[in-house]
Scaffold this motif. Structure first.
Motif, PDB file in Angstrom:
ATOM      1  N   PRO A   1     -53.385 -24.972  83.819  1.00 22.60           N
ATOM      2  CA  PRO A   1     -52.484 -25.097  82.663  1.00 22.60           C
ATOM      3  C   PRO A   1     -52.136 -26.562  82.352  1.00 22.60           C
ATOM      4  CG  PRO A   1     -51.265 -24.347  84.583  1.00 22.60           C
ATOM      5  CD  PRO A   1     -52.702 -24.403  84.994  1.00 22.60           C
ATOM      6  N   VAL A   2     -52.037 -26.860  81.084  1.00 23.13           N
ATOM      7  CA  VAL A   2     -51.607 -28.197  80.648  1.00 23.13           C
ATOM      8  C   VAL A   2     -50.115 -28.358  80.926  1.00 23.13           C
ATOM      9  CG1 VAL A   2     -51.321 -29.684  78.602  1.00 23.13           C
ATOM     10  CG2 VAL A   2     -53.389 -28.304  78.886  1.00 23.13           C
ATOM     11  N   VAL A   3     -49.366 -27.270  80.775  1.00 30.55           N
ATOM     12  CA  VAL A   3     -47.921 -27.253  80.999  1.00 30.55           C
ATOM     13  C   VAL A   3     -47.560 -25.833  81.437  1.00 30.55           C
ATOM     14  CG1 VAL A   3     -47.368 -26.645  78.594  1.00 30.55           C
ATOM     15  CG2 VAL A   3     -45.695 -27.915  79.945  1.00 30.55           C
ATOM     16  N   LEU A   4     -46.449 -25.679  82.141  1.00 31.16           N
ATOM     17  CA  LEU A   4     -46.027 -24.337  82.564  1.00 31.16           C
ATOM     18  C   LEU A   4     -45.089 -23.728  81.515  1.00 31.16           C
ATOM     19  CD1 LEU A   4     -45.315 -24.874  86.374  1.00 31.16           C
ATOM     20  CD2 LEU A   4     -47.433 -24.149  85.283  1.00 31.16           C
ATOM     21  N   PRO A   5     -45.025 -22.384  81.461  1.00 31.60           N
ATOM     22  CA  PRO A   5     -44.128 -21.757  80.475  1.00 31.60           C
ATOM     23  C   PRO A   5     -42.652 -22.131  80.673  1.00 31.60           C
ATOM     24  CG  PRO A   5     -45.687 -20.164  81.332  1.00 31.60           C
ATOM     25  CD  PRO A   5     -45.843 -21.391  82.172  1.00 31.60           C
TER      26      PRO A   5
ATOM     27  N   ILE B   1     -32.758 -31.443  75.547  1.00 34.40           N
ATOM     28  CA  ILE B   1     -32.504 -30.018  75.239  1.00 34.40           C
ATOM     29  C   ILE B   1     -33.360 -29.576  74.058  1.00 34.40           C
ATOM     30  CG2 ILE B   1     -30.754 -28.423  74.337  1.00 34.40           C
ATOM     31  CD1 ILE B   1     -28.705 -29.898  76.088  1.00 34.40           C
ATOM     32  N   LYS B   2     -33.443 -30.420  73.046  1.00 33.98           N
ATOM     33  CA  LYS B   2     -34.200 -30.074  71.831  1.00 33.98           C
ATOM     34  C   LYS B   2     -35.672 -29.806  72.174  1.00 33.98           C
ATOM     35  CE  LYS B   2     -35.972 -32.939  68.714  1.00 33.98           C
ATOM     36  NZ  LYS B   2     -36.115 -34.009  67.735  1.00 33.98           N
ATOM     37  N   HIS B   3     -36.287 -30.704  72.954  1.00 33.99           N
ATOM     38  CA  HIS B   3     -37.703 -30.541  73.298  1.00 33.99           C
ATOM     39  C   HIS B   3     -37.922 -29.301  74.172  1.00 33.99           C
ATOM     40  CE1 HIS B   3     -39.181 -34.077  71.329  1.00 33.99           C
ATOM     41  NE2 HIS B   3     -38.313 -34.849  71.942  1.00 33.99           N
ATOM     42  N   TYR B   4     -36.979 -29.012  75.078  1.00 36.12           N
ATOM     43  CA  TYR B   4     -37.119 -27.814  75.911  1.00 36.12           C
ATOM     44  C   TYR B   4     -37.051 -26.552  75.047  1.00 36.12           C
ATOM     45  CZ  TYR B   4     -36.159 -24.049  79.131  1.00 36.12           C
ATOM     46  OH  TYR B   4     -36.234 -22.847  79.787  1.00 36.12           O
TER      47      TYR B   4
ATOM     48  N   HIS C   1     -39.578 -21.924  72.438  1.00 30.84           N
ATOM     49  CA  HIS C   1     -39.826 -21.228  71.173  1.00 30.84           C
ATOM     50  C   HIS C   1     -41.313 -20.977  70.996  1.00 30.84           C
ATOM     51  CE1 HIS C   1     -39.628 -21.112  66.544  1.00 30.84           C
ATOM     52  NE2 HIS C   1     -39.267 -19.951  67.020  1.00 30.84           N
ATOM     53  N   GLU C   2     -42.102 -22.005  71.304  1.00 23.09           N
ATOM     54  CA  GLU C   2     -43.561 -21.861  71.187  1.00 23.09           C
ATOM     55  C   GLU C   2     -44.082 -20.831  72.188  1.00 23.09           C
ATOM     56  OE1 GLU C   2     -47.648 -24.435  71.603  1.00 23.09           O
ATOM     57  OE2 GLU C   2     -45.771 -25.545  71.419  1.00 23.09           O
ATOM     58  N   VAL C   3     -43.537 -20.856  73.410  1.00 24.35           N
ATOM     59  CA  VAL C   3     -43.955 -19.886  74.440  1.00 24.35           C
ATOM     60  C   VAL C   3     -43.637 -18.460  73.971  1.00 24.35           C
ATOM     61  CG1 VAL C   3     -43.426 -19.001  76.760  1.00 24.35           C
ATOM     62  CG2 VAL C   3     -43.827 -21.446  76.421  1.00 24.35           C
TER      63      VAL C   3
ATOM     64  N   LEU D   1     -34.329 -13.968  65.720  1.00 23.33           N
ATOM     65  CA  LEU D   1     -34.645 -13.032  66.809  1.00 23.33           C
ATOM     66  C   LEU D   1     -35.267 -13.763  67.990  1.00 23.33           C
ATOM     67  CD1 LEU D   1     -36.102  -9.800  65.123  1.00 23.33           C
ATOM     68  CD2 LEU D   1     -34.062  -9.972  66.537  1.00 23.33           C
ATOM     69  N   ARG D   2     -36.170 -14.707  67.664  1.00 26.04           N
ATOM     70  CA  ARG D   2     -36.839 -15.477  68.733  1.00 26.04           C
ATOM     71  C   ARG D   2     -35.809 -16.312  69.506  1.00 26.04           C
ATOM     72  NH1 ARG D   2     -40.604 -16.155  64.477  1.00 26.04           N
ATOM     73  NH2 ARG D   2     -40.164 -18.377  64.170  1.00 26.04           N
ATOM     74  N   MET D   3     -34.878 -16.937  68.772  1.00 28.97           N
ATOM     75  CA  MET D   3     -33.842 -17.748  69.435  1.00 28.97           C
ATOM     76  C   MET D   3     -32.932 -16.846  70.288  1.00 28.97           C
ATOM     77  SD  MET D   3     -34.284 -20.866  68.991  1.00 28.97           S
ATOM     78  CE  MET D   3     -35.432 -21.862  68.048  1.00 28.97           C
ATOM     79  N   GLY D   4     -32.694 -15.629  69.805  1.00 32.27           N
ATOM     80  CA  GLY D   4     -31.900 -14.669  70.573  1.00 32.27           C
ATOM     81  C   GLY D   4     -32.578 -14.319  71.887  1.00 32.27           C
ATOM     82  N   ILE D   5     -33.925 -14.172  71.836  1.00 32.28           N
ATOM     83  CA  ILE D   5     -34.697 -13.867  73.054  1.00 32.28           C
ATOM     84  C   ILE D   5     -34.574 -15.024  74.054  1.00 32.28           C
ATOM     85  CG2 ILE D   5     -37.057 -13.620  73.952  1.00 32.28           C
ATOM     86  CD1 ILE D   5     -37.645 -12.025  71.304  1.00 32.28           C
ATOM     87  N   ILE D   6     -34.694 -16.276  73.545  1.00 29.53           N
ATOM     88  CA  ILE D   6     -34.577 -17.453  74.421  1.00 29.53           C
ATOM     89  C   ILE D   6     -33.198 -17.452  75.091  1.00 29.53           C
ATOM     90  CG2 ILE D   6     -34.495 -19.990  74.477  1.00 29.53           C
ATOM     91  CD1 ILE D   6     -36.495 -19.948  72.086  1.00 29.53           C
TER      92      ILE D   6
END
Length: 830
Positions: free
Chosen positions: A140-144, A334-337, A342-344, A446-451
């Motif tokens: 992996p390039v990065v972890l989830p 925080i913003k980048h995390y 969100h992308e994950v 909805l996606r932000m709610g999941i995060i």
């Protein structure tokens, strides 16, 4: 050389020394965790030899020395190195004393539970994969990174031309901060600091002072001072001992004890008789036995100053953002995390949708087959080969190749009634799930709610209390934040005693009263100066010898109305033969536009006047700076702040006054002597006051020594050239005494008059009627015997004083029973 070195430096920066902002990992950390994931050494499986794990990582992903991989894995298992360890180690993984871990052939390891959260959903195409060093397998390039690892565990690394040093934080606080950011993307860093208090170090300790924390959060750089946690115990013999139970982050305990012992032996550190390390499996305990005559508090301060018991952590938040190193503050991290998560979530949802649609496609085929089962069986029995059967199914029922294959692979038990119902139920549930997944992809909220839900689960599962305590120092607590910006009265006595008193302590009285008791002074002392300001203002103190000193109003000691105050020499460093003569209340000395567009006008006893930009006085030193050059026999008597367009009035003891435009006085340097403002009537005459007015909304009030005064219109004083003799402002007689004060007033102002005997009276200006310039005036205050007025000050109206008679029971006739009617009668008689 140049191109090769740049290639090398870029390789170190991007692929070795700096963490990725998304998962907070350098390549070696990521490869260790991924290698363990591939080996299957999860937290619920048996431990595997460290050498086995290191071999897996070396052979597949990390073509460097085995020590680099093992040292990384060891550090990830040390609870004093990582706030939330990612590896669960078994065996000797080193100690806080700096002991090295056992060789990898002896130790064992597996993933910590929290590390599995870093790898969750890795199999769902949530992150990009890249080929390893020999292009044989993918990594992996990065972890989830469901855990905000960079924020909670920090990172450190030295690259080429740059370094990073990021502090660990408390998981619960970080989750609260991230959720607050998701709820409001425009949240300020100071608001985020309500959730994320400060870094939280695994070894605990005390974060001493908050300025460094604030700087680190706001700019990404800051120096955080950490102290060990210290208590004092008493031995049965009556001696004291200092107990250290927590050390600053990254301090080697054994080294610290050795260096402290060396300082004691070299007689550089007094008071310590013996040092013992009593640490065990229950926790840390370093004991400093003190000598009989030693004071624990003094020894503790010396330990903080001279040993690693107090150390600092220099925060430098540099991480890779899209493959480029970038300095980041708390909000940036925080913003980048959040963007990464969100992308994950999007990629995981897309993967789940694809899989669900594939399954639904097969179920649709099976349902069609079950609906026409007799025909399907007949078709299959009539076919010579499986291929013929598949083609027949595709053509007859318009199925896809995948569906036809699934029908051929179907077991006979699927033909039972229950199985057929279950298929249909599964299909309905799957279609419902597909609808939900599509809704998630269509709706960002909805996606932000999941995060947020996932983060709350992480907090619930792994969140804990802070390890590091925060202690605020005096420097952190700005006095402005503690002291309310209220109006106060500054009084200074003839012998130089100063104090500030809340303005509300002075009550309003009617004109002609005896007044109430003010400051308690000695017989030879009396109140000479009075000034009204607010706590947050700056005050410039001008002395009779022409120097200026600087103080914040809240730095002046507070005293009651009757207290003597404090000697001014104890507050500002006056020379013994100098005394303060004038004060200027300035809102701020930090605003460049303000200090460059305002001026200070100074007047001396002999009639000299000088104008200088406020900017020249905005950087005073503690021992004062020169404000004006004073000639022999002369002294400074007044200073005023103006905007450059005022009119100046100077008044003489002999009862004359001059009015001229400020523009006739050019601005001069700080050390200039000034120009003539008014011509004195005689050698015994002198200037007693100066006022500056910006418009004709003010009246001119003059007061004489024997208690007489009056209000006149400003227009009664014609504008002349500076340097003249002026015009009569009050008719001076033996009954009135010499002129003592000149003020510019409005109806809503109050007047405060102080006698040499210490009596203070406060009367509304509105009670004084306007009369001609050359008259004698009316009695303002009844004076006993040979008493005279010492000082007069104007009190500008404040809202809190506009109370009604009923609300302010002190608003009564004065102590001697004088009331306004009686006073008016006396004036008419006079």
């Amino acid at each position: 050389m140049k191109s090769a070195y740049i290639d090398y430096s870029m390789s170190v920066i991007v692929a070795r020394a700096l963490p990725d902002v998304r998962d907070g990992m350098k390549p070696v950390h990521r490869r260790v965790l991924f290698g363990m994931y591939e080996l299957g050494v999860f937290s619920n499986r048996p431990y595997k030899k460290s050498a086995r794990i290191v071999g897996e990582v070396l052979g597949k992903f990390h073509p460097h020395g085995d020590s680099s991989v093992y040292d990384t894995m060891v550090r990830m298992a040390q609870e004093w190195s990582l706030r939330y360890p990612l590896v669960d180690g078994q065996g000797n993984f080193g100690s806080v004393d700096g002991d090295s871990p056992a060789a990898m052939r002896y130790t064992e390891a597996r993933l910590a539970k929290i590390a599995e959260e870093m790898l969750t959903d890795l199999d769902k195409e949530t992150v990009d994969m890249q080929l390893n060093f020999d292009d044989t397998i993918y990594e992996p390039v990065v972890l989830p990174a469901m855990v905000p690892n960079l924020l909670v565990n920090g990172a450190s690394g030295i690259a080429v031309g740059m370094a990073t040093n990021m502090a660990p934080h408390n998981l619960s606080e970080i989750v609260d901060g991230i959720i607050a950011y998701i709820d409001n993307n425009d949240i300020s860093i100071s608001e985020l600091m309500n959730y994320i208090k400060a870094p939280d170090f695994p070894t605990g300790g005390i974060i001493y002072g908050y300025e460094g924390v604030k700087s680190a959060f706001e700019t990404g750089r800051g120096r955080i001072v950490i102290r060990g946690k210290v208590t004092v115990e008493e031995t049965p013999s009556g001696r004291e001992r200092i107990i250290v139970t927590e050390l600053p982050y990254q301090v080697n305990k054994a080294d610290m004890i050795k260096k402290t012992a060396d300082l004691v032996n070299e007689k550089k550190l007094d008071g310590i008789a013996d040092i013992n390390d009593e640490s065990d499996r229950n926790g840390m305990r370093i004991v400093y036995d003190l000598k009989r005559d030693a004071m624990a508090s003094i020894v503790i301060n010396k330990l903080y100053k001279m040993t690693a018991l107090q150390s600092s952590f220099s925060v430098n938040n540099i991480a890779l953002v899209n493959g480029r190193p970038e300095a980041l503050n708390l909000k940036g991290l925080i913003k980048h995390y959040v963007n990464h998560r969100h992308e994950v979530v999007i990629r995981r949802t897309e993967y789940n949708l694809r899989e669900a649609e594939k399954k639904a496609h097969i179920l649709e085929g099976l349902i069609i087959a079950l609906d026409h089962i007799d025909e399907v069986i007949a078709l299959i029995r009539a076919s010579k080969t499986p291929d013929d059967a598949r083609k027949g199914l595709v053509e007859r029922f318009e199925l896809s190749e995948i569906q036809a294959k699934a029908i051929l692979d179907m077991r006979l038990q699927k033909l039972t009634g229950l199985e057929r119902d279950k298929l249909k139920t599964d299909y309905e549930e799957l279609m419902k799930r597909i609808g939900e997944l599509k809704e998630i992809l269509a709706n960002v909220e909805l996606r932000m709610g999941i995060i947020k839900d996932e983060l709350r689960r992480i907090k619930e599962k792994y969140g804990d209390e802070r390890c590091s305590e925060i202690v605020y120092t005096a420097e952190d607590i700005r006095m402005e934040d503690v002291i309310p910006d209220e109006p106060v009265v500054i009084t200074i006595s003839h012998l130089g005693y100063i104090k500030r008193t809340p303005l509300t302590e002075y009550r309003v009285q009617n004109r002609g009263g005896r007044g109430s008791r003010g400051s308690t002074t000695r017989d030879e002392d009396f109140l000479e100066h009075l000034f009204v300001a607010t706590n947050h203002n700056y005050m410039l103190f001008f002395t009779e010898q022409g120097k200026v000193y600087w103080l914040r109003v809240f730095e002046i000691p507070e005293g009651s109305k009757t207290s003597k105050g404090r000697a001014i020499q104890n507050i500002i460093q006056l020379s013994p033969d100098d005394s303060v003569k004038a004060y200027i209340n300035v809102k701020t000395l930090k605003d460049e536009e303000y200090i460059n567009n305002n001026y200070i006008i100074l007047a001396t006893k002999h009639g000299t006047i000088k104008k200088t930009s406020l900017e020249a006085y905005s950087r005073p030193r503690t021992n004062g700076i020169n404000a004006i050059t004073i000639h022999e026999g002369d002294e400074l008597i007044a200073a005023r702040l103006t905007n450059g367009n005022s009119e100046v009035l100077l008044a003489l003891k002999s009862g004359r006054a001059i009015r001229f435009n400020e523009n006739t006085v050019r601005a001069m340097g700080r050390t200039a002597a000034g120009v003539r403002g008014i011509k004195l009537a005689s050698d015994k005459d002198e200037v007693i006051g100066m006022i500056c007015v910006e418009d004709d909304s003010y009246d001119i009030l003059v007061v004489s020594e024997k208690g007489y005064g009056k209000r006149s219109k400003l227009e009664d004083y014609r504008v002349t050239n500076r340097g003249g003799k002026g015009v009569k402002t009050i008719n001076i007689t033996e009954k009135t005494g010499n002129l003592i004060a000149i003020k510019n007033v409005r109806d809503e102002d109050d007047l405060m008059i102080i006698n040499k005997s210490g009596i203070v009276i406060r009367i509304p200006v509105a009670d004084l009627r306007v009369m001609g310039r050359a008259t004698q005036g009316v009695r303002l205050i009844n004076l006993k015997d040979d008493d005279e007025i010492a000082a007069v000050a104007k009190v500008e109206a404040f809202d809190e004083l506009n109370d009604t008679e009923e609300e302010n029971p002190e608003n009564l006739p004065d102590e001697n029973g004088d009331n306004s009617e009686k006073a008016d009668t006396e004036e008419k008689d006079s």
